[in-house]
Design a protein around this motif. Sequence first.
Motif, mmCIF file in Angstrom:
data_model
loop_
_atom_site.group_PDB
_atom_site.id
_atom_site.type_symbol
_atom_site.label_atom_id
_atom_site.label_comp_id
_atom_site.label_asym_id
_atom_site.label_seq_id
_atom_site.Cartn_x
_atom_site.Cartn_y
_atom_site.Cartn_z
ATOM 1 N N MET A 151 0.828 -1.215 0.000
ATOM 2 C CA MET A 151 0.000 0.000 0.000
ATOM 3 C C MET A 151 0.860 1.263 0.000
ATOM 4 O O MET A 151 0.551 2.235 -0.691
ATOM 5 N N SER A 152 1.927 1.261 0.769
ATOM 6 C CA SER A 152 2.797 2.440 0.823
ATOM 7 C C SER A 152 3.415 2.742 -0.528
ATOM 8 O O SER A 152 3.627 3.904 -0.890
ATOM 9 N N GLU A 153 3.716 1.695 -1.287
ATOM 10 C CA GLU A 153 4.315 1.878 -2.610
ATOM 11 C C GLU A 153 3.275 2.267 -3.659
ATOM 12 O O GLU A 153 3.634 2.802 -4.709
ATOM 13 N N ASN A 154 2.011 1.983 -3.385
ATOM 14 C CA ASN A 154 0.956 2.254 -4.366
ATOM 15 C C ASN A 154 0.266 3.578 -4.015
ATOM 16 O O ASN A 154 -0.873 3.614 -3.580
ATOM 17 N N ARG A 155 0.980 4.663 -4.229
ATOM 18 C CA ARG A 155 0.458 5.994 -3.913
ATOM 19 C C ARG A 155 -0.041 6.683 -5.181
ATOM 20 O O ARG A 155 0.597 6.610 -6.229
ATOM 21 N N GLY A 156 -1.176 7.338 -5.043
ATOM 22 C CA GLY A 156 -1.673 8.137 -6.142
ATOM 23 C C GLY A 156 -0.965 9.475 -6.200
ATOM 24 O O GLY A 156 -0.101 9.786 -5.375
ATOM 25 N N GLU A 157 -1.344 10.288 -7.189
ATOM 26 C CA GLU A 157 -0.730 11.614 -7.297
ATOM 27 C C GLU A 157 -1.100 12.492 -6.114
ATOM 28 O O GLU A 157 -0.462 13.519 -5.864
ATOM 29 N N ASP A 158 -2.145 12.065 -5.372
ATOM 30 C CA ASP A 158 -2.512 12.800 -4.166
ATOM 31 C C ASP A 158 -1.611 12.447 -2.988
ATOM 32 O O ASP A 158 -1.736 13.008 -1.901
ATOM 33 N N GLY A 159 -0.703 11.483 -3.200
ATOM 34 C CA GLY A 159 0.217 11.082 -2.145
ATOM 35 C C GLY A 159 -0.356 10.104 -1.147
ATOM 36 O O GLY A 159 0.340 9.685 -0.212
ATOM 37 N N ILE A 160 -1.610 9.728 -1.325
ATOM 38 C CA ILE A 160 -2.272 8.828 -0.384
ATOM 39 C C ILE A 160 -2.033 7.375 -0.790
ATOM 40 O O ILE A 160 -2.225 7.017 -1.957
ATOM 41 N N PRO A 161 -1.622 6.507 0.154
ATOM 42 C CA PRO A 161 -1.471 5.080 -0.174
ATOM 43 C C PRO A 161 -2.835 4.461 -0.486
ATOM 44 O O PRO A 161 -3.840 4.782 0.157
ATOM 45 N N HIS A 162 -2.845 3.579 -1.461
ATOM 46 C CA HIS A 162 -4.093 2.937 -1.866
ATOM 47 C C HIS A 162 -3.938 1.419 -1.885
ATOM 48 O O HIS A 162 -2.879 0.898 -2.222
ATOM 49 N N ARG A 163 -5.019 0.739 -1.566
ATOM 50 C CA ARG A 163 -5.064 -0.719 -1.689
ATOM 51 C C ARG A 163 -5.306 -1.097 -3.141
ATOM 52 O O ARG A 163 -6.115 -0.493 -3.827
ATOM 53 N N VAL A 164 -4.576 -2.096 -3.628
ATOM 54 C CA VAL A 164 -4.854 -2.663 -4.943
ATOM 55 C C VAL A 164 -6.119 -3.508 -4.803
ATOM 56 O O VAL A 164 -6.155 -4.434 -3.989
ATOM 57 N N PRO A 165 -7.180 -3.244 -5.562
ATOM 58 C CA PRO A 165 -8.470 -3.867 -5.272
ATOM 59 C C PRO A 165 -8.645 -5.295 -5.758
ATOM 60 O O PRO A 165 -9.691 -5.895 -5.499
ATOM 61 N N VAL A 166 -7.672 -5.869 -6.441
ATOM 62 C CA VAL A 166 -7.882 -7.200 -7.028
ATOM 63 C C VAL A 166 -7.326 -8.334 -6.155
ATOM 64 O O VAL A 166 -6.877 -9.357 -6.653
ATOM 65 N N ILE A 167 -7.375 -8.183 -4.855
ATOM 66 C CA ILE A 167 -6.927 -9.167 -3.856
ATOM 67 C C ILE A 167 -5.629 -9.871 -4.273
ATOM 68 O O ILE A 167 -5.553 -11.091 -4.336
ATOM 69 N N VAL A 168 -4.595 -9.061 -4.516
ATOM 70 C CA VAL A 168 -3.333 -9.614 -4.992
ATOM 71 C C VAL A 168 -2.683 -10.544 -3.974
ATOM 72 O O VAL A 168 -1.951 -11.470 -4.354
ATOM 73 N N ALA A 169 -2.921 -10.334 -2.682
ATOM 74 C CA ALA A 169 -2.317 -11.220 -1.687
ATOM 75 C C ALA A 169 -2.876 -12.634 -1.837
ATOM 76 O O ALA A 169 -2.126 -13.620 -1.873
#
Length: 395
Positions: A151-169
């Motif tokens: 999540m920390s690596e998946n930041r939008g241009e807003d700088g907010i961390p986001h969850r990848v929604p396709v249950i990658v884990a």
Amino acid sequence: MSYDAPFTGLKVIDLSQGIAGPYCAMLLAQHGAQVIKVESIGEGDWARALGARYGGHTAFSIIGNLGKRSIAIDLKTEAGKQVLWRLFDGADVFLEGFRPGVIRRLGFDYEAVSARVPRLLYLSISGFGQTGPLAERPAMDPVLQAYTGLMSENRGEDGIPHRVPVIVADMSTALYAYQALASALYARRDETHGRYIDVSLMQGVTALQAIRLMACHLEGGTMKPGGAPGGVFQTADGWMSILAINDRDWKSLCTAMDMPALAADPRFADPASRLANDVALYAIVRPAIAARPCADWARRLTDARVMHERLNSYAEFLDQPHVRETGLISWLEQAGVPQPVPVPALPGTLSPAANTPRAVAPGPGQHSKAILAEHGFTPHEIAALLADGTVAASP
């Protein structure tokens, strides 16, 4: 056994729930294995309650159980446990996905099961693994995305961390678990005893991030971009992914933007310069891309042989001519679902033909009576198990 169904003749007992374990077992079924899905009485696998429900199904339960047969057993009773023990006769693989310690309390830990079925391959899937300070914590995909740094690596241009929604884990863990089982099945030909395989969501999602994890460590922070310009750009009527990080593609992009002289600008003359001056670079490129619609850019960038693609919604993706012509999606009917559902082809595997066993996900307990009969239970015994609630059967 054949290339199309290499696991024909293998018997799998799937006691897992959710998506990681079930999807792994589904892959075995799609490769020819006989997979018996053991579910609790009532709702069955809790994946049947995730998201929008259609009868006894959700998108999770359909994808996780294609090609299996289901029996519903009350494993809290001694009679139910004895039914499960009968199912182990002739089994090759067993999957469980409880928190550490639960399966032992049920009496089906590896030591107990392997004593009866010595050559069995026993797969445990957990959140954080079987040992360590976090082993007993409940964990699902969002927790592991947070814990492993995804999540920390998946930041939008807003700088907010986001969850990848396709249950990658879950999905990555299922794939790694499947390769571990497939490798073990190959090795078992020359082995006299089975083995215990321990796989966790933590392992799966960490392995999936191996390159970025290593690069961030070596670079002392967030991984630097591979080059510039590259990323998602807003067009006049949507969004487009464009990648032009080598010199040839950069020059071609400049021509496509009607700015051929930009390629000779010393600030952007080579990859290192473009990265060092990325703010100035994007201040030029983004407005240029935003001035034209996606269709115009698709034509220009295709002619220039620059990597690009419009950002599609799922509905737009399913309607793509290339998707249709390559047979990527099978449209399969499922009981209780009001319309056929899109099921992606598994890479390297024949797509399931509609209305065949591989193309259908069972309801909870749909095959209880047949499975009991196949394991030597008499009609009288089956009736008694159903009557006292040890086993449940759906119509």
